[in-house]
Scaffold this motif. Structure first.
Motif, mmCIF file in Angstrom:
data_model
loop_
_atom_site.group_PDB
_atom_site.id
_atom_site.type_symbol
_atom_site.label_atom_id
_atom_site.label_comp_id
_atom_site.label_asym_id
_atom_site.label_seq_id
_atom_site.Cartn_x
_atom_site.Cartn_y
_atom_site.Cartn_z
ATOM 1 N N TYR A 153 1.381 -7.621 -9.146
ATOM 2 C CA TYR A 153 1.983 -6.553 -8.975
ATOM 3 C C TYR A 153 2.814 -6.376 -8.740
ATOM 4 C CZ TYR A 153 3.276 -2.320 -11.609
ATOM 5 O OH TYR A 153 4.760 -1.251 -11.911
ATOM 6 N N GLN A 154 3.105 -6.417 -7.192
ATOM 7 C CA GLN A 154 3.682 -5.637 -6.327
ATOM 8 C C GLN A 154 5.076 -7.069 -6.114
ATOM 9 O OE1 GLN A 154 2.999 -2.808 -6.878
ATOM 10 N NE2 GLN A 154 4.182 -2.947 -4.368
ATOM 11 N N GLY B 104 8.484 -6.601 -7.338
ATOM 12 C CA GLY B 104 10.027 -7.269 -5.812
ATOM 13 C C GLY B 104 9.819 -7.501 -5.111
ATOM 14 N N ALA B 105 8.597 -6.775 -4.386
ATOM 15 C CA ALA B 105 7.858 -6.093 -3.180
ATOM 16 C C ALA B 105 7.829 -7.466 -2.636
ATOM 17 C CB ALA B 105 7.453 -5.307 -2.865
ATOM 18 N N LYS B 106 8.405 -7.416 -0.987
ATOM 19 C CA LYS B 106 7.814 -8.041 0.181
ATOM 20 C C LYS B 106 7.671 -8.196 1.336
ATOM 21 C CE LYS B 106 10.990 -11.302 -2.477
ATOM 22 N NZ LYS B 106 10.393 -12.266 -3.138
ATOM 23 N N GLN C 164 3.707 -6.328 -0.021
ATOM 24 C CA GLN C 164 3.097 -6.787 -1.455
ATOM 25 C C GLN C 164 1.492 -6.266 -1.404
ATOM 26 O OE1 GLN C 164 4.439 -11.434 -1.833
ATOM 27 N NE2 GLN C 164 4.917 -10.732 0.164
ATOM 28 N N PHE C 165 1.291 -5.659 -0.279
ATOM 29 C CA PHE C 165 -0.213 -5.187 -0.405
ATOM 30 C C PHE C 165 -0.187 -3.661 -1.178
ATOM 31 C CE2 PHE C 165 -3.985 -3.113 0.659
ATOM 32 C CZ PHE C 165 -4.630 -4.078 1.419
ATOM 33 N N PRO C 166 -0.549 -4.105 -2.576
ATOM 34 C CA PRO C 166 -1.179 -2.831 -3.594
ATOM 35 C C PRO C 166 -1.369 -1.483 -2.604
ATOM 36 C CG PRO C 166 -2.764 -4.463 -3.402
ATOM 37 C CD PRO C 166 -2.244 -5.093 -2.452
ATOM 38 N N ASN C 167 -0.895 -0.892 -3.266
ATOM 39 C CA ASN C 167 -1.043 0.711 -2.823
ATOM 40 C C ASN C 167 -0.429 0.826 -1.065
ATOM 41 O OD1 ASN C 167 -1.234 1.028 -5.250
ATOM 42 N ND2 ASN C 167 -3.638 1.311 -4.807
ATOM 43 N N VAL D 282 6.631 2.471 -2.581
ATOM 44 C CA VAL D 282 5.465 1.318 -3.089
ATOM 45 C C VAL D 282 5.192 2.171 -4.449
ATOM 46 C CG1 VAL D 282 4.764 -0.531 -3.897
ATOM 47 C CG2 VAL D 282 5.976 -0.273 -1.687
ATOM 48 N N SER D 283 5.039 1.789 -6.049
ATOM 49 C CA SER D 283 4.204 3.229 -6.547
ATOM 50 C C SER D 283 2.519 2.627 -6.746
ATOM 51 C CB SER D 283 4.715 2.770 -7.739
ATOM 52 O OG SER D 283 4.256 1.172 -8.732
ATOM 53 N N MET D 284 1.273 3.210 -6.910
ATOM 54 C CA MET D 284 0.442 2.775 -7.003
ATOM 55 C C MET D 284 -0.062 2.607 -8.252
ATOM 56 S SD MET D 284 -0.841 5.200 -4.514
ATOM 57 C CE MET D 284 -2.667 5.149 -5.693
#
Length: 280
Positions: A213-214, A219-221, A225-228, A3-5
């Protein structure tokens, strides 16, 4: 899944929003008029001008009071650095209740003095209409005592007295309550509490914006979905490595070499055998 920063565009948008707010405040501040500058001081002083600026919320409003003395009845009108009656430059006037509605100027805001205390302001208008017979026929002067009252934004004008039974320096005295002259209340929060509140707000913005954003962009699940998320899962290991690097300055401990014990008795030499030297 990597997952991107936290994305740079989000930081840029926040900066642009802050810049826009600052521009709006700057434009609003430049358009705000300082009506107290219409008052002309006897002697221009930064201290008196600062006191006058406290009365800015009271400008462009006429304060009136009706006073009856025997058969005579008068209406007193007052404005902060504005025309209270028909006379241009008259900050405080007395209007007699007769057929002519004659107006007497008690003081001009073009001849002003402003004296301030911790929770009061004394506004003095001079160069009013001359007395006919009293006070050596000097010009009238009006003193308005504006006192702090946090429960009243703009109070009612009250006539206290008219001092004219003297040779010189006669005056009219008025009172007015207003929260405009009240000192600023000290902050009830300590510096530590303010820092904690700011930190909590920033953390909340970080989590909410990062989560959105995530979820919506990346499209994170689930936990992704938690940032970084990847970074935070490695924080414990990174902290342990840092502690190990800072606290353990020496290399790995080497085992001391082992030595054979030294015996006090001579060791028996193995018996040499020379059987192999005999002829067969």
């Amino acid at each position: 899944m990597k997952v991107s920063m936290f994305p740079p565009p989000t930081v840029t948008s926040v900066r642009l929003l802050v810049l826009a707010v600052q521009l709006v405040l700057l434009v609003c501040g430049s358009q705000a008029s300082d009506d107290t500058k219409r008052c002309k001081l006897f002697s221009e002083s930064p201290a008196e001008r600062k006191v006058l600026s406290l009365l800015e919320p009271l400008t462009n409003k006429t304060f009136s009071e009706v006073k009856t003395s025997g058969k005579d009845s008068y209406t007193y009108q007052f404005q902060v650095c504005g025309d209270a009656g028909k006379t241009v430059g008259a900050g405080l006037v007395q209007i007699e209740h007769n057929e002519e509605k004659s107006e007497t100027v008690l003081g001009l805001y073009t001849a002003t003095r402003a004296i301030g205390g911790s929770d009061w302001v004394m506004l003095i208008y001079s160069n009013g209409t001359k007395y006919d017979t009293h006070c050596s026929k000097e010009m009238r002067k009006a003193i308005v005592m504006i006192s702090c009252n946090r429960g009243v934004e703009m109070g009612k004008l009250e006539v206290v007295l008219e001092e004219r039974e003297r040779e010189t320096d006669c005056f009219y005295l008025f009172e007015l309550d207003s929260s405009a002259v009240c000192p600023a209340l000290p902050s009830q929060l300590s510096a530590g509490s303010i820092i904690l509140i700011i930190g909590f707000v920033l953390l909340s913005v970080y989590l909410i914006c990062g989560f959105l954003y995530q979820r919506l962009i990346v499209g994170a699940k689930g936990l992704q979905q938690f940032p970084n998320y990847v970074f935070w899962t490695q924080v414990g290991n990174l902290a342990a490595d840092g502690c190990n690097f800072v606290c353990r300055t020496q290399g790995p401990e080497e085992e001391p070499p082992t030595y054979r014990g030294v015996s006090t008795e001579p060791e028996e030499q193995p018996e040499e055998r020379d059987d192999h030297l005999l002829p067969m």
